[in-house]
Design a protein around this motif. Structure first.
Motif, mmCIF file in Angstrom:
data_model
loop_
_atom_site.group_PDB
_atom_site.id
_atom_site.type_symbol
_atom_site.label_atom_id
_atom_site.label_comp_id
_atom_site.label_asym_id
_atom_site.label_seq_id
_atom_site.Cartn_x
_atom_site.Cartn_y
_atom_site.Cartn_z
ATOM 1 N N GLN A 1 0.810 -1.226 0.000
ATOM 2 C CA GLN A 1 0.000 0.000 0.000
ATOM 3 C C GLN A 1 0.845 1.279 0.000
ATOM 4 O OE1 GLN A 1 -3.538 -0.050 -0.274
ATOM 5 N NE2 GLN A 1 -2.889 -2.114 -0.811
ATOM 6 N N GLY A 2 2.148 1.136 0.233
ATOM 7 C CA GLY A 2 3.011 2.325 0.216
ATOM 8 C C GLY A 2 3.401 2.813 1.606
ATOM 9 N N GLU A 61 7.085 3.888 1.549
ATOM 10 C CA GLU A 61 7.148 5.107 0.720
ATOM 11 C C GLU A 61 6.710 6.312 1.544
ATOM 12 O OE1 GLU A 61 8.499 5.061 -2.234
ATOM 13 O OE2 GLU A 61 8.688 2.905 -1.877
ATOM 14 N N ARG A 96 -2.447 5.088 8.986
ATOM 15 C CA ARG A 96 -2.789 3.953 8.137
ATOM 16 C C ARG A 96 -2.593 4.397 6.696
ATOM 17 N NH1 ARG A 96 -8.286 1.596 6.237
ATOM 18 N NH2 ARG A 96 -7.612 -0.462 5.601
ATOM 19 N N PHE A 119 -3.344 3.700 2.806
ATOM 20 C CA PHE A 119 -4.305 3.003 1.952
ATOM 21 C C PHE A 119 -4.092 3.483 0.528
ATOM 22 C CE2 PHE A 119 -8.539 2.877 -0.080
ATOM 23 C CZ PHE A 119 -8.864 1.546 0.116
ATOM 24 N N CYS A 120 -3.717 2.594 -0.370
ATOM 25 C CA CYS A 120 -3.464 2.969 -1.768
ATOM 26 C C CYS A 120 -2.514 4.156 -1.869
ATOM 27 C CB CYS A 120 -4.764 3.298 -2.485
ATOM 28 S SG CYS A 120 -5.737 1.855 -2.860
ATOM 29 N N LEU A 138 -2.121 6.524 0.178
ATOM 30 C CA LEU A 138 -2.595 7.733 0.854
ATOM 31 C C LEU A 138 -2.693 7.507 2.359
ATOM 32 C CD1 LEU A 138 -5.386 8.571 -1.709
ATOM 33 C CD2 LEU A 138 -3.246 9.801 -1.417
ATOM 34 N N LEU A 196 -3.836 8.081 6.307
ATOM 35 C CA LEU A 196 -4.962 8.497 7.143
ATOM 36 C C LEU A 196 -4.434 8.495 8.571
ATOM 37 C CD1 LEU A 196 -8.100 9.009 7.328
ATOM 38 C CD2 LEU A 196 -8.281 6.603 7.907
#
Lengths: 133, 175
Positions: A10-11, A14, A113, A115-116, A118, A120
């Protein structure tokens, strides 16, 4: 401590590199077959460390606390969803990782968290916005 | 505007996506980009159920299982459900496993979606389980995550469905 969780690919790393300024070469990537360098500023794939500790009868949280955690970035894959694994070890691993993350969450100043790709902010919200732009 | 909706199974993604697509289409065209290549009776039953759920909504169904990048969008809004099926079609064709599929699907989607006036894209979050997969499945899992992340780079809105609620990671869902 900044805890980063999220599904596979999910990155998460990164995000640690791009938004938190963690030097990529300083990320200690846990592996089942060898002992991680827990003194690293950023440790990723802690779910593998949990499994390694389980197999050796050690408690991952106790092991992690042998070093100072306050300034660390800790990255762990969320393996809590999906069908309950048929394999007893995977089942125990899933539960141990969940408990481990709940415990780390209590200590963390920030929890994010990813997610894709991005972020949160789940707890203490900083560093999220600039990354998503 | 490009809206990306992902999340676990049966959390309300498809229904929300239909509402959003209809809203975005306004008086323009409303297209349902059907991507699932039926493999068995279960797939046919699922397709029939989705068709029933779309009845009366004004969708024109466009079947497209592969090579989405070659499709030229008409004005209006496209609902693409799902990236998961699209990648699966390209990665596991009858002639065998194609490891280059994620790159191709990624490029094709980028071309098509950025050319469309409006698009609502649905995918499935499958990266949060404790199973250990064979290398083909793991490659698919990775390819899907990378494709989703690429869409999220240029999408205007990114949301995750959770029990009928939507967690917004980027932009804002139209009200």
């Amino acid at each position: 401590m900044h805890l980063i969780i999220g599904g596979a690919y999910q990155g998460k790393t990164e995000y640690a590199v791009a938004a938190l300024g963690v030097p990529r070469e300083e990320v200690c990537v846990c592996d089942l077959s060898r002992e991680p360098d827990l003194s690293a500023a950023c440790i990723s794939h802690l779910e593998r460390f949990v499994l390694r500790c389980m197999r050796q009868g050690r408690d991952p949280l106790t092991e992690l606390h042998r070093t100072e955690l306050e300034s660390k970035v800790l990255i762990c894959e969320d393996i809590s969803c999906g069908v309950v694994p048929v394999d007893p070890e995977l089942r125990a691993w899933r539960e141990a990782t969940g408990r481990f993350l709940c415990a780390l969450n209590r200590e963390a100043a920030q929890v994010t968290r990813v997610f894709c790709g991005l972020p949160l902010a789940l707890k203490g919200g900083r560093g999220a916005e600039e990354f998503s732009r | 505007m490009i809206l990306f909706i992902s999340g676990g199974a049966k959390n309300g993604k498809s229904m929300k996506a239909q509402y959003l697509a209809r809203y975005l289409a306004g008086n323009g065209g409303l297209y349902y980009l059907a991507t699932m290549h039926p493999g068995d009776d279960e797939d046919l039953a699922r397709i029939a159920r989705h068709r029933r759920e779309r009845e009366g909504w004004g969708f024109t169904t466009v079947e497209r299982f592969r090579d989405i990048g070659a499709l030229r969008p008409e004005p209006g809004c496209y609902l693409l459900d799902s990236v998961t099926a699209l990648l699966s079609n390209e990665m596991f064709p009858p002639e065998g496993f194609d490891p280059g599929a994620p790159r191709r699907v990624m490029a094709g989607l980028r071309r098509f979606l950025t050319a469309a006036e409006h698009a609502v894209v649905v995918s499935d979050a499958i990266g949060s389980d404790a199973a250990v997969y064979d290398s083909y499945t793991e490659a698919y899992r990775r390819g899907l995550a990378e494709t989703e992340r690429d869409i999220c780079r240029y999408a205007d809105v990114v949301a995750e469905a959770c029990a009928g609620n939507f967690i917004v990671y980027k932009g804002a869902l139209p009200k």
